[in-house]
Design a protein around this motif. Structure first.
Motif, PDB file in Angstrom:
ATOM      1  N   ARG A 138     -29.349 -60.541  16.753  1.00 15.07           N
ATOM      2  CA  ARG A 138     -28.035 -60.212  16.199  1.00 15.07           C
ATOM      3  C   ARG A 138     -27.927 -60.646  14.732  1.00 15.07           C
ATOM      4  O   ARG A 138     -26.861 -60.585  14.146  1.00 15.07           O
ATOM      5  CB  ARG A 138     -26.928 -60.884  17.007  1.00 15.07           C
ATOM      6  CG  ARG A 138     -26.811 -60.360  18.415  1.00 15.07           C
ATOM      7  CD  ARG A 138     -25.593 -60.940  19.096  1.00 15.07           C
ATOM      8  NE  ARG A 138     -24.931 -59.932  19.881  1.00 15.07           N
ATOM      9  CZ  ARG A 138     -23.986 -59.103  19.458  1.00 15.07           C
ATOM     10  NH1 ARG A 138     -23.594 -59.155  18.216  1.00 15.07           N
ATOM     11  NH2 ARG A 138     -23.436 -58.231  20.250  1.00 15.07           N
TER      12      ARG A 138
ATOM     13  N   PHE B   1     -20.441 -55.536  29.135  1.00 15.36           N
ATOM     14  CA  PHE B   1     -20.885 -54.375  28.354  1.00 15.36           C
ATOM     15  C   PHE B   1     -20.472 -54.485  26.887  1.00 15.36           C
ATOM     16  O   PHE B   1     -20.272 -53.482  26.225  1.00 15.36           O
ATOM     17  CB  PHE B   1     -20.357 -53.060  28.940  1.00 15.36           C
ATOM     18  CG  PHE B   1     -20.620 -52.902  30.405  1.00 15.36           C
ATOM     19  CD1 PHE B   1     -21.905 -52.757  30.871  1.00 15.36           C
ATOM     20  CD2 PHE B   1     -19.577 -52.930  31.318  1.00 15.36           C
ATOM     21  CE1 PHE B   1     -22.161 -52.625  32.218  1.00 15.36           C
ATOM     22  CE2 PHE B   1     -19.815 -52.801  32.672  1.00 15.36           C
ATOM     23  CZ  PHE B   1     -21.108 -52.647  33.131  1.00 15.36           C
TER      24      PHE B   1
ATOM     25  N   GLU C 266     -22.255 -55.475  24.391  1.00 13.97           N
ATOM     26  CA  GLU C 266     -23.313 -54.963  23.518  1.00 13.97           C
ATOM     27  C   GLU C 266     -23.225 -53.448  23.400  1.00 13.97           C
ATOM     28  O   GLU C 266     -23.368 -52.889  22.330  1.00 13.97           O
ATOM     29  CB  GLU C 266     -24.683 -55.365  24.085  1.00 13.97           C
ATOM     30  CG  GLU C 266     -24.889 -56.849  24.205  1.00 13.97           C
ATOM     31  CD  GLU C 266     -25.689 -57.394  23.057  1.00 13.97           C
ATOM     32  OE1 GLU C 266     -26.396 -56.614  22.426  1.00 13.97           O
ATOM     33  OE2 GLU C 266     -25.591 -58.596  22.809  1.00 13.97           O
ATOM     34  N   ALA C 267     -22.989 -52.783  24.516  1.00  8.11           N
ATOM     35  CA  ALA C 267     -22.927 -51.315  24.511  1.00  8.11           C
ATOM     36  C   ALA C 267     -21.672 -50.820  23.799  1.00  8.11           C
ATOM     37  O   ALA C 267     -21.712 -49.797  23.120  1.00  8.11           O
ATOM     38  CB  ALA C 267     -22.969 -50.784  25.937  1.00  8.11           C
ATOM     39  N   LEU C 268     -20.592 -51.559  23.940  1.00  6.84           N
ATOM     40  CA  LEU C 268     -19.334 -51.139  23.319  1.00  6.84           C
ATOM     41  C   LEU C 268     -19.200 -51.613  21.877  1.00  6.84           C
ATOM     42  O   LEU C 268     -18.262 -51.229  21.189  1.00  6.84           O
ATOM     43  CB  LEU C 268     -18.154 -51.668  24.140  1.00  6.84           C
ATOM     44  CG  LEU C 268     -18.070 -51.159  25.579  1.00  6.84           C
ATOM     45  CD1 LEU C 268     -16.946 -51.864  26.316  1.00  6.84           C
ATOM     46  CD2 LEU C 268     -17.864 -49.663  25.598  1.00  6.84           C
ATOM     47  N   ARG C 269     -20.133 -52.476  21.451  1.00  9.16           N
ATOM     48  CA  ARG C 269     -20.139 -53.019  20.088  1.00  9.16           C
ATOM     49  C   ARG C 269     -18.827 -53.725  19.756  1.00  9.16           C
ATOM     50  O   ARG C 269     -18.231 -53.499  18.707  1.00  9.16           O
ATOM     51  CB  ARG C 269     -20.474 -51.943  19.064  1.00  9.16           C
ATOM     52  CG  ARG C 269     -21.844 -51.335  19.290  1.00  9.16           C
ATOM     53  CD  ARG C 269     -22.219 -50.311  18.255  1.00  9.16           C
ATOM     54  NE  ARG C 269     -22.190 -50.799  16.899  1.00  9.16           N
ATOM     55  CZ  ARG C 269     -23.181 -51.412  16.288  1.00  9.16           C
ATOM     56  NH1 ARG C 269     -24.300 -51.631  16.934  1.00  9.16           N
ATOM     57  NH2 ARG C 269     -23.081 -51.800  15.034  1.00  9.16           N
TER      58      ARG C 269
END
Length: 130
Positions: A73, A107, A109-112
């Motif tokens: 990150r 989620f 990471e996926a949704l930022r």
């Protein structure tokens, strides 16, 4: 009694989540400052710029891991005030950028969904005698 319990839950959960989020951001800010400082110190001790870059990234990753943040990150940028980064008297500036995620978000990471984008810089002068 029921109203007190219901209202205290409705008010306390967001306050506790806010405190946890601020703690994550504060820890991230300590992490980027330490990572930038250590990466700059390690960079100027190397004999070649390529070795210095690798060592700086490793030092930054280790420092971020000490604070519980993932190195994937983060980004590490190295800038010099001369063409030859390791010549005596050159000022080497290392900038570390870190994205701090929202805590306890599935989620994320996926949704930022990020809590903050932090960065810090540190400058070291390459010494004459190595």
């Amino acid at each position: 009694m029921v109203e007190f319990t219901l209202l205290s839950l409705l008010l306390m959960v967001p306050v506790v989540y806010f405190i946890v989020t601020v703690g994550q951001i504060q820890g991230g800010s300590f992490a980027v400052v330490g990572a930038a400082d250590q990466a700059a110190k390690v960079y100027v001790t190397r004999n070649e710029a390529s070795q210095g870059r690798v060592a700086a990234e490793q030092a930054a990753a280790l420092t971020l891991a000490d604070f519980g943040h993932s190195a994937r990150r983060a980004t590490v940028d190295v800038a010099c005030d001369r063409d030859d980064c390791l010549s005596a008297g050159t000022a080497v500036t290392v900038t570390v950028k870190l994205t701090v995620p929202l805590p306890m978000v599935p989620f994320g990471e996926a949704l930022r969904m990020d809590a903050a984008h932090l960065n810090a810089s540190a400058t070291q002068i390459v010494g004459r005698f190595r």
